[in-house]
Motif scaffolding. Sequence first.
Motif, mmCIF file in Angstrom:
data_model
loop_
_atom_site.group_PDB
_atom_site.id
_atom_site.type_symbol
_atom_site.label_atom_id
_atom_site.label_comp_id
_atom_site.label_asym_id
_atom_site.label_seq_id
_atom_site.Cartn_x
_atom_site.Cartn_y
_atom_site.Cartn_z
ATOM 1 N N CYS A 1 11.105 -55.286 -74.327
ATOM 2 C CA CYS A 1 10.197 -54.289 -73.740
ATOM 3 C C CYS A 1 10.130 -53.032 -74.596
ATOM 4 O O CYS A 1 9.060 -52.448 -74.796
ATOM 5 C CB CYS A 1 10.652 -53.940 -72.320
ATOM 6 S SG CYS A 1 10.430 -55.268 -71.109
ATOM 7 N N LEU A 2 11.274 -52.614 -75.099
ATOM 8 C CA LEU A 2 11.303 -51.410 -75.940
ATOM 9 C C LEU A 2 10.495 -51.601 -77.221
ATOM 10 O O LEU A 2 9.854 -50.665 -77.705
ATOM 11 C CB LEU A 2 12.750 -51.048 -76.280
ATOM 12 C CG LEU A 2 13.597 -50.500 -75.117
ATOM 13 C CD1 LEU A 2 15.050 -50.354 -75.556
ATOM 14 C CD2 LEU A 2 13.049 -49.171 -74.616
ATOM 15 N N VAL A 3 10.509 -52.798 -77.752
ATOM 16 C CA VAL A 3 9.771 -53.082 -78.977
ATOM 17 C C VAL A 3 8.276 -52.875 -78.776
ATOM 18 O O VAL A 3 7.570 -52.395 -79.671
ATOM 19 C CB VAL A 3 10.059 -54.517 -79.469
ATOM 20 C CG1 VAL A 3 9.095 -54.920 -80.584
ATOM 21 C CG2 VAL A 3 11.492 -54.624 -79.963
ATOM 22 N N VAL A 4 7.773 -53.225 -77.581
ATOM 23 C CA VAL A 4 6.331 -53.124 -77.331
ATOM 24 C C VAL A 4 5.953 -51.833 -76.594
ATOM 25 O O VAL A 4 4.868 -51.724 -76.032
ATOM 26 C CB VAL A 4 5.827 -54.354 -76.535
ATOM 27 C CG1 VAL A 4 5.948 -55.612 -77.355
ATOM 28 C CG2 VAL A 4 6.581 -54.506 -75.210
ATOM 29 N N GLY A 5 6.887 -50.864 -76.577
ATOM 30 C CA GLY A 5 6.537 -49.546 -76.037
ATOM 31 C C GLY A 5 6.810 -49.347 -74.566
ATOM 32 O O GLY A 5 6.023 -48.707 -73.860
ATOM 33 N N TRP A 6 7.895 -49.867 -74.079
ATOM 34 C CA TRP A 6 8.276 -49.752 -72.661
ATOM 35 C C TRP A 6 8.624 -48.311 -72.316
ATOM 36 O O TRP A 6 9.487 -47.702 -72.938
ATOM 37 C CB TRP A 6 9.469 -50.664 -72.401
ATOM 38 C CG TRP A 6 9.928 -50.763 -70.982
ATOM 39 C CD1 TRP A 6 9.162 -51.016 -69.891
ATOM 40 C CD2 TRP A 6 11.277 -50.647 -70.521
ATOM 41 N NE1 TRP A 6 9.947 -51.075 -68.760
ATOM 42 C CE2 TRP A 6 11.256 -50.850 -69.116
ATOM 43 C CE3 TRP A 6 12.500 -50.410 -71.145
ATOM 44 C CZ2 TRP A 6 12.416 -50.816 -68.337
ATOM 45 C CZ3 TRP A 6 13.651 -50.364 -70.376
ATOM 46 C CH2 TRP A 6 13.609 -50.561 -68.985
ATOM 47 N N THR A 7 7.958 -47.764 -71.318
ATOM 48 C CA THR A 7 8.221 -46.385 -70.885
ATOM 49 C C THR A 7 8.310 -46.335 -69.355
ATOM 50 O O THR A 7 7.374 -45.897 -68.673
ATOM 51 C CB THR A 7 7.103 -45.433 -71.357
ATOM 52 O OG1 THR A 7 5.826 -45.955 -70.915
ATOM 53 C CG2 THR A 7 7.099 -45.300 -72.867
#
Length: 289
Positions: A142-148
Amino acid sequence: MAGQTDQLVRPGSGRGLLDVFGDRFLLKLLVRKEIKVRYRGSVLGLLWSYVKPLVQFLIYFVALGVFLDLQRGTPNYAIYLFAGIVLVNFFTECLSNATRSIVDNRDLIRKIYLPRELFPVATVWVSAAHFLPQLLVLVGACLVVGWTPSILQLAAAVLIFLMVAVLATGLGLIFGAINVYFRDSENIVDMIVMVVTWASPVLYVWTMVENVMGSWFWVYQLNPMTVAVEVFHWVFWEPTLNAEQLTIETIPPGLLTVWLPIAMMISLGLLFLGQLTFRRLAVHFAQEL
């Protein structure tokens, strides 16, 4: 002498799940034993916690996402798919192992008395130990694809984990106790495990179900695992979407205000029912085993 007599407790009686909290040391030993026994002689050991969901993900992603082209209408379909797989795997592993926990520990149960609920609860903790590595992989992706995510979403993730653990414990107590008397329970649970992946929006989006069921969609939402997966998607999948992709409906109406409280009440109700059933049937476990 009279004061001492008043404190006597009938052998074999207890307070059910409350005794589990009082015997946390025993619980820790059982969890450690379950993990050691499960991976005894295994080359990969706990790495199987990564291998199994990864293989599941690849099969479903290729079959549904690529061949059936579901990824076209679902942005970040890989995240959507893996979030559901991780949560459902946690539930199915809890339920399957809890159902077999009493029978698998028959030798220990025959020899000494200890709170029988320790065995199903221990399997839930073991499943949680397998769930954590999968969750870390999900968070990393998720962090790789911009998880906020927001604070509310992170809190919801913790709440869903606890709810699924409660749900699996309740059902595990029911089927674990019945399995001592009727071994067909294992086959019933195997069917539940097979169905639960398809009975929740893991491989498809909830709007597909609503389009087919129409006004009967509420029946689908009564499944606590359906609600749990939908909330997990709201926590991990929705924050990875950009403004253009957020034009689609990501969660059903009333998910957090209506369906989540209902799912929590159903889960707690099943835990209460499971405890009653387990305590009633546990009296003759040693004889039946």
